[in-house]
Design an enzyme around this catalytic site. Structure first.
Site, PDB file in Angstrom:
ATOM      1  N   ILE A 142       0.865  -1.169   0.000  1.00 12.83           N
ATOM      2  CA  ILE A 142       0.000   0.000   0.000  1.00 12.83           C
ATOM      3  C   ILE A 142       0.905   1.224   0.000  1.00 12.83           C
ATOM      4  CG2 ILE A 142      -1.728   1.315   1.279  1.00 12.83           C
ATOM      5  CD1 ILE A 142      -2.724  -1.408   2.381  1.00 12.83           C
ATOM      6  N   SER A 143       0.772   2.003  -1.040  1.00 13.33           N
ATOM      7  CA  SER A 143       1.543   3.228  -1.193  1.00 13.33           C
ATOM      8  C   SER A 143       0.543   4.373  -1.333  1.00 13.33           C
ATOM      9  CB  SER A 143       2.441   3.115  -2.428  1.00 13.33           C
ATOM     10  OG  SER A 143       3.152   4.296  -2.633  1.00 13.33           O
ATOM     11  N   PRO A 144       0.124   4.946  -0.204  1.00 12.38           N
ATOM     12  CA  PRO A 144      -1.017   5.860  -0.251  1.00 12.38           C
ATOM     13  C   PRO A 144      -0.751   7.246  -0.828  1.00 12.38           C
ATOM     14  CG  PRO A 144      -0.209   5.663   1.988  1.00 12.38           C
ATOM     15  CD  PRO A 144       0.567   4.689   1.154  1.00 12.38           C
TER      16      PRO A 144
ATOM     17  N   ARG B 286       4.893   7.348  -4.853  1.00 12.09           N
ATOM     18  CA  ARG B 286       4.852   6.531  -6.079  1.00 12.09           C
ATOM     19  C   ARG B 286       5.634   7.199  -7.203  1.00 12.09           C
ATOM     20  NH1 ARG B 286      -0.548   6.229  -4.236  1.00 12.09           N
ATOM     21  NH2 ARG B 286      -1.263   7.573  -5.951  1.00 12.09           N
TER      22      ARG B 286
END
Length: 168
Positions: A49-51, A56
């Site tokens: 999970i890269s919120p 990103r």
């Protein structure tokens, strides 16, 4: 090679929590490790999970600076679907206030604006999702090695293992 976010948090990233700063560092470390594997010729799938969009973008930049391909795959499902699949009970704990800073509950999630692959898991089976990813890898000229004598991505092995359902 698959880098699993949960497994990385037991080893390489065990000193990190879930604050925005720690999440940034988590993605930075995974991006750097992914780059090392890619430089060695591996296709890396980093499942985490890269919120935050900025994190990103950093991962993409790390690969671009090394002249390595990078495909963002957005595994997407509505929150209620994700909660219904929560075998660890983490969403229930987050809703009860036992876990703070939980993505989608009391911490933000910035959806990717232009991922190379967008898989809606509430609308596609696992096989269909895998096929979407494999098609994008193929279009990008990134081919998976195939065990056995036939070799290419479109071998009978891959068709039998991954293309058992239509993605139409």
């Amino acid at each position: 090679y698959r880098l699993d976010g949960d497994n990385l948090r037991f080893g390489l990233n065990r000193d990190l929590g879930f604050s925005p700063e720690d999440r940034k560092e988590n993605v930075r470390r995974v991006a750097e490790v992914s780059k090392l594997f890619a430089e060695a010729g591996a296709i890396v799938i980093a499942g985490l999970i890269s919120p935050y969009a900025a994190d990103r973008a950093y991962a993409r930049e790390v690969h671009a600076n090394a002249s390595l391909p990078f495909l963002e795959v957005f595994i997407d499902a509505p929150l209620e679907v994700v909660e219904s699949r929560d075998v660890k009970g983490l969403y229930k704990k987050a809703r009860a206030g036992e876990i703070k800073g939980f993505t989608g509950i009391d911490a933000p999630y910035e959806k990717p604006e232009k991922p190379e692959v967008h898989v809606r898991t509430d609308q596609n089976s696992v096989t269909q999702g895998v096929n979407l990813i494999l098609q994008q890898l193929d279009q990008a000229g990134i081919h998976l090695p195939c065990p056995g004598p036939s070799g290419p991505l479109k071998s009978q092995f891959w068709q039998r293992q991954f293309a058992t359902e239509s993605i139409d």
